[in-house]
Design a protein around this motif. Sequence first.
Motif, PDB file in Angstrom:
ATOM      1  N   ILE A 290       0.853  -1.190   0.000  1.00  0.00           N
ATOM      2  CA  ILE A 290       0.000   0.000   0.000  1.00  0.00           C
ATOM      3  C   ILE A 290       0.886   1.235   0.000  1.00  0.00           C
ATOM      4  CG2 ILE A 290      -1.780   1.270   1.245  1.00  0.00           C
ATOM      5  CD1 ILE A 290      -2.691  -1.403   2.416  1.00  0.00           C
ATOM      6  N   ASP A 291       0.769   2.046  -1.026  1.00  0.00           N
ATOM      7  CA  ASP A 291       1.592   3.240  -1.183  1.00  0.00           C
ATOM      8  C   ASP A 291       1.053   4.369  -0.307  1.00  0.00           C
ATOM      9  OD1 ASP A 291       3.199   5.312  -1.952  1.00  0.00           O
ATOM     10  OD2 ASP A 291       2.577   5.334  -4.061  1.00  0.00           O
ATOM     11  N   LEU A 292       1.803   4.716   0.725  1.00  0.00           N
ATOM     12  CA  LEU A 292       1.392   5.772   1.641  1.00  0.00           C
ATOM     13  C   LEU A 292       2.156   7.066   1.403  1.00  0.00           C
ATOM     14  CD1 LEU A 292       1.028   3.792   5.002  1.00  0.00           C
ATOM     15  CD2 LEU A 292      -0.731   4.370   3.327  1.00  0.00           C
ATOM     16  N   SER A 293       2.801   7.162   0.256  1.00  0.00           N
ATOM     17  CA  SER A 293       3.583   8.361  -0.031  1.00  0.00           C
ATOM     18  C   SER A 293       2.705   9.607  -0.121  1.00  0.00           C
ATOM     19  CB  SER A 293       4.362   8.188  -1.338  1.00  0.00           C
ATOM     20  OG  SER A 293       3.475   7.953  -2.429  1.00  0.00           O
ATOM     21  N   GLY A 294       1.434   9.413  -0.402  1.00  0.00           N
ATOM     22  CA  GLY A 294       0.520  10.547  -0.474  1.00  0.00           C
ATOM     23  C   GLY A 294      -0.055  10.954   0.863  1.00  0.00           C
ATOM     24  N   GLY A 295       0.439  10.341   1.941  1.00  0.00           N
ATOM     25  CA  GLY A 295      -0.056  10.684   3.257  1.00  0.00           C
ATOM     26  C   GLY A 295      -1.292   9.883   3.636  1.00  0.00           C
ATOM     27  N   PRO A 296      -1.937  10.239   4.741  1.00  0.00           N
ATOM     28  CA  PRO A 296      -3.124   9.494   5.212  1.00  0.00           C
ATOM     29  C   PRO A 296      -4.228   9.386   4.173  1.00  0.00           C
ATOM     30  CG  PRO A 296      -2.344  11.010   6.906  1.00  0.00           C
ATOM     31  CD  PRO A 296      -1.563  11.334   5.658  1.00  0.00           C
ATOM     32  N   ALA A 297      -4.322  10.361   3.285  1.00  0.00           N
ATOM     33  CA  ALA A 297      -5.384  10.330   2.278  1.00  0.00           C
ATOM     34  C   ALA A 297      -5.229   9.158   1.328  1.00  0.00           C
ATOM     35  CB  ALA A 297      -5.397  11.639   1.488  1.00  0.00           C
ATOM     36  N   ALA A 298      -4.008   8.597   1.239  1.00  0.00           N
ATOM     37  CA  ALA A 298      -3.777   7.468   0.340  1.00  0.00           C
ATOM     38  C   ALA A 298      -4.396   6.189   0.880  1.00  0.00           C
ATOM     39  CB  ALA A 298      -2.275   7.274   0.123  1.00  0.00           C
ATOM     40  N   ASP A 299      -4.691   6.147   2.175  1.00  0.00           N
ATOM     41  CA  ASP A 299      -5.289   4.962   2.796  1.00  0.00           C
ATOM     42  C   ASP A 299      -6.317   5.432   3.824  1.00  0.00           C
ATOM     43  OD1 ASP A 299      -5.849   2.385   3.681  1.00  0.00           O
ATOM     44  OD2 ASP A 299      -4.045   2.233   4.930  1.00  0.00           O
ATOM     45  N   PRO A 300      -7.408   6.052   3.357  1.00  0.00           N
ATOM     46  CA  PRO A 300      -8.361   6.670   4.284  1.00  0.00           C
ATOM     47  C   PRO A 300      -9.024   5.694   5.245  1.00  0.00           C
ATOM     48  CG  PRO A 300      -9.287   6.526   2.067  1.00  0.00           C
ATOM     49  CD  PRO A 300      -7.834   6.174   1.951  1.00  0.00           C
TER      50      PRO A 300
END
Length: 218
Positions: free
Chosen positions: A45-55
């Motif tokens: 799971i790519d979390l490079s976009g911050g919390p919004a990447a895995d809401p």
Amino acid sequence: MRTLIRLMTVPPEKRHVPWLMESLQAAIELEMSTIPPYLYAAWSIDLSGGPAADPAGVQGTIMTIAQEEMLHMGIACNLLASIGGQPVILLRAPRYPTVLPKDIHKGLSVALAPLTRELVLKTFMAIEEPVEQLFNDPDFTPSGSTTIGQFYGALLRQFDLLSPSISTTGQVDLSGLFFGVFNVPAPFGNDFIIRSLDDVRAGIELITRQGEGQCHGL
């Protein structure tokens, strides 16, 4: 694998302490084989976009399951050590794709793969399949084969029948790693050391309670 299948074909009246030791080693390998697939899926799971990447916090949920499997493996190691066995880990590390030991979920191939809906339905839900289906999911087909809960049920029955001597020698204190992690009370002290048959029951019941079904007949 043939050895594991052979163990399950041994009649209950011939399942003595050596059988119990072999089966507990199989339990260790079983739990060990489930950990890497969960970790691989979580790390995909790519979390490079911050919390919004895995809401929905899916990665955290999968990591919690992986931690539970680690605890199960630790308890299985202590169960084996409690009756005089010595867990073998490095020499039994699985290679993927693999099948689960002891003919558990026969026909299920477990691989290291990124998280997908199919992976959840076909692999993770099969691994965590309860002995009794608690609800109908049109996307999930029960395996109809031996489940992890049934396997541990067989181990618990043999402990009860054989009532082997219990020793704390060689066991590992797991309190610093797992106590309090899952927000549930420790079943037999915060170190997860096996000191009695009551601790055996508590340990196996904890494993089956954490998503792997209740112990019923095998």
